[in-house]
Design a protein around this motif. Structure first.
Motif, PDB file in Angstrom:
ATOM      1  N   ILE A  21       0.845  -1.187   0.000  1.00 42.88           N
ATOM      2  CA  ILE A  21       0.000   0.000   0.000  1.00 42.88           C
ATOM      3  C   ILE A  21       0.882   1.240   0.000  1.00 42.88           C
ATOM      4  N   LYS A  22       0.591   2.147  -0.922  1.00 44.72           N
ATOM      5  CA  LYS A  22       1.267   3.453  -0.943  1.00 44.72           C
ATOM      6  C   LYS A  22       0.223   4.507  -0.623  1.00 44.72           C
ATOM      7  N   MET A  23       0.572   5.394   0.272  1.00 47.54           N
ATOM      8  CA  MET A  23      -0.363   6.413   0.727  1.00 47.54           C
ATOM      9  C   MET A  23      -0.477   7.555  -0.285  1.00 47.54           C
ATOM     10  N   ARG A  24      -1.535   8.335  -0.128  1.00 47.81           N
ATOM     11  CA  ARG A  24      -1.883   9.415  -1.050  1.00 47.81           C
ATOM     12  C   ARG A  24      -0.691  10.288  -1.394  1.00 47.81           C
ATOM     13  N   ASN A  25      -0.676  10.642  -2.671  1.00 47.58           N
ATOM     14  CA  ASN A  25       0.400  11.477  -3.179  1.00 47.58           C
ATOM     15  C   ASN A  25      -0.138  12.301  -4.353  1.00 47.58           C
ATOM     16  N   CYS A  26      -1.232  13.031  -4.133  1.00 46.41           N
ATOM     17  CA  CYS A  26      -1.805  13.800  -5.243  1.00 46.41           C
ATOM     18  C   CYS A  26      -2.392  15.106  -4.740  1.00 46.41           C
ATOM     19  N   SER A  27      -2.620  15.986  -5.682  1.00 49.79           N
ATOM     20  CA  SER A  27      -3.230  17.279  -5.379  1.00 49.79           C
ATOM     21  C   SER A  27      -4.747  17.167  -5.464  1.00 49.79           C
ATOM     22  N   GLU A  28      -5.430  18.151  -4.927  1.00 48.45           N
ATOM     23  CA  GLU A  28      -6.890  18.200  -5.027  1.00 48.45           C
ATOM     24  C   GLU A  28      -7.309  18.313  -6.495  1.00 48.45           C
ATOM     25  N   GLU A  29      -6.521  18.993  -7.297  1.00 43.18           N
ATOM     26  CA  GLU A  29      -6.830  19.138  -8.724  1.00 43.18           C
ATOM     27  C   GLU A  29      -6.814  17.777  -9.420  1.00 43.18           C
ATOM     28  N   THR A  30      -5.808  16.966  -9.129  1.00 45.10           N
ATOM     29  CA  THR A  30      -5.743  15.628  -9.710  1.00 45.10           C
ATOM     30  C   THR A  30      -6.889  14.777  -9.191  1.00 45.10           C
ATOM     31  N   LEU A  31      -7.178  14.874  -7.909  1.00 47.62           N
ATOM     32  CA  LEU A  31      -8.266  14.106  -7.301  1.00 47.62           C
ATOM     33  C   LEU A  31      -9.613  14.441  -7.952  1.00 47.62           C
ATOM     34  N   SER A  32      -9.773  15.662  -8.419  1.00 54.87           N
ATOM     35  CA  SER A  32     -11.033  16.078  -9.042  1.00 54.87           C
ATOM     36  C   SER A  32     -11.284  15.382 -10.381  1.00 54.87           C
ATOM     37  N   GLN A  33     -10.287  14.707 -10.933  1.00 48.06           N
ATOM     38  CA  GLN A  33     -10.425  14.008 -12.217  1.00 48.06           C
ATOM     39  C   GLN A  33     -10.867  12.553 -12.054  1.00 48.06           C
ATOM     40  N   VAL A  34     -11.077  12.141 -10.824  1.00 52.97           N
ATOM     41  CA  VAL A  34     -11.405  10.755 -10.503  1.00 52.97           C
ATOM     42  C   VAL A  34     -12.919  10.596 -10.365  1.00 52.97           C
ATOM     43  N   PRO A  35     -13.504   9.523 -10.914  1.00 55.38           N
ATOM     44  CA  PRO A  35     -14.936   9.280 -10.726  1.00 55.38           C
ATOM     45  C   PRO A  35     -15.304   9.134  -9.249  1.00 55.38           C
ATOM     46  N   GLN A  36     -16.509   9.515  -8.906  1.00 56.23           N
ATOM     47  CA  GLN A  36     -16.978   9.571  -7.521  1.00 56.23           C
ATOM     48  C   GLN A  36     -16.692   8.309  -6.707  1.00 56.23           C
ATOM     49  N   PRO A  37     -16.922   7.085  -7.212  1.00 55.74           N
ATOM     50  CA  PRO A  37     -16.694   5.902  -6.369  1.00 55.74           C
ATOM     51  C   PRO A  37     -15.233   5.665  -5.982  1.00 55.74           C
ATOM     52  N   LEU A  38     -14.304   6.351  -6.635  1.00 48.10           N
ATOM     53  CA  LEU A  38     -12.880   6.149  -6.337  1.00 48.10           C
ATOM     54  C   LEU A  38     -12.278   7.310  -5.543  1.00 48.10           C
ATOM     55  N   VAL A  39     -13.046   8.362  -5.321  1.00 47.19           N
ATOM     56  CA  VAL A  39     -12.531   9.545  -4.623  1.00 47.19           C
ATOM     57  C   VAL A  39     -12.089   9.200  -3.205  1.00 47.19           C
ATOM     58  N   GLU A  40     -12.893   8.437  -2.480  1.00 50.68           N
ATOM     59  CA  GLU A  40     -12.516   8.089  -1.103  1.00 50.68           C
ATOM     60  C   GLU A  40     -11.200   7.319  -1.093  1.00 50.68           C
ATOM     61  N   PHE A  41     -11.060   6.337  -1.991  1.00 50.84           N
ATOM     62  CA  PHE A  41      -9.815   5.568  -2.054  1.00 50.84           C
ATOM     63  C   PHE A  41      -8.625   6.494  -2.302  1.00 50.84           C
ATOM     64  N   TYR A  42      -8.706   7.289  -3.376  1.00 54.02           N
ATOM     65  CA  TYR A  42      -7.577   8.142  -3.745  1.00 54.02           C
ATOM     66  C   TYR A  42      -7.380   9.321  -2.787  1.00 54.02           C
ATOM     67  N   SER A  43      -8.335   9.591  -1.915  1.00 51.66           N
ATOM     68  CA  SER A  43      -8.150  10.613  -0.882  1.00 51.66           C
ATOM     69  C   SER A  43      -7.150  10.159   0.176  1.00 51.66           C
ATOM     70  N   TYR A  44      -7.008   8.823   0.332  1.00 49.31           N
ATOM     71  CA  TYR A  44      -6.117   8.263   1.352  1.00 49.31           C
ATOM     72  C   TYR A  44      -4.935   7.493   0.777  1.00 49.31           C
ATOM     73  N   TYR A  45      -5.150   6.873  -0.372  1.00 45.13           N
ATOM     74  CA  TYR A  45      -4.140   5.965  -0.922  1.00 45.13           C
ATOM     75  C   TYR A  45      -3.729   6.391  -2.321  1.00 45.13           C
ATOM     76  N   ASP A  46      -2.510   6.010  -2.691  1.00 47.15           N
ATOM     77  CA  ASP A  46      -2.029   6.282  -4.044  1.00 47.15           C
ATOM     78  C   ASP A  46      -2.174   5.047  -4.916  1.00 47.15           C
ATOM     79  N   SER A  47      -1.735   3.907  -4.392  1.00 48.54           N
ATOM     80  CA  SER A  47      -1.805   2.666  -5.165  1.00 48.54           C
ATOM     81  C   SER A  47      -1.755   1.486  -4.209  1.00 48.54           C
ATOM     82  N   ILE A  48      -2.204   0.338  -4.711  1.00 44.79           N
ATOM     83  CA  ILE A  48      -2.160  -0.889  -3.915  1.00 44.79           C
ATOM     84  C   ILE A  48      -1.873  -2.060  -4.845  1.00 44.79           C
TER      85      ILE A  48
END
Length: 137
Positions: A21-48
């Motif tokens: 597990i790699k923890m979040r490493n993105c900006s709010e701008e990048t996070l805004s490009q993610v579909p709603q069901p994945l926002v919570e995941f990418y708010s905390y994590y970068d990859s798994i």
């Protein structure tokens, strides 16, 4: 504890060091490009990395989704891969049944259709399929 955190704890207990597990490493701008069901995941994590596939880093997923076909033209967010033949996809909007997520075999002529309503439901099914098809070592 969120549903995704509970699921990841269960996976860590079951698979140990095979879960990376790699923890979040993105900006709010990048996070805004993610579909709603994945926002919570990418708010905390970068990859798994799972034994049954991987969720890509947000930067890789955004780039792949915005440049690779058929994801770009079909408007699918490609967030991972099972390690064999299927991409993990999320729609930018739900279908009529409120479903967002699917896996898609790029070698089959199957249409991309949503099957799951959320990320945890999808990952549970991927893990279950992995366990059913796993050959004991």
């Amino acid at each position: 504890m969120t549903e995704i955190e509970t699921f990841l704890e269960k996976m860590k207990m079951k698979y140990g060091k095979d879960i990376v597990i790699k923890m979040r490493n993105c900006s709010e701008e990048t996070l805004s490009q993610v579909p709603q069901p994945l926002v919570e995941f990418y708010s905390y994590y970068d990859s798994i990395e799972f034994p049954f596939g991987r969720i890509d880093s947000i930067d890789v997923a955004v780039k792949h989704s915005n440049t690779a076909e058929p994801f770009k033209s079909e408007k699918w967010f490609c967030f991972g891969f099972d390690g064999y033949f299927s991409f993990w996809l999320c729609s930018y909007s739900p279908d009529l049944e409120g479903l967002w997520i699917t896996s898609w075999d790029h070698d089959a002529d199957n249409e991309m259709e949503c099957v799951y309503s959320n990320l945890v439901e999808f990952l549970q099914d991927m893990e279950e399929e992995y366990e059913e098809n796993r050959v004991e070592e």
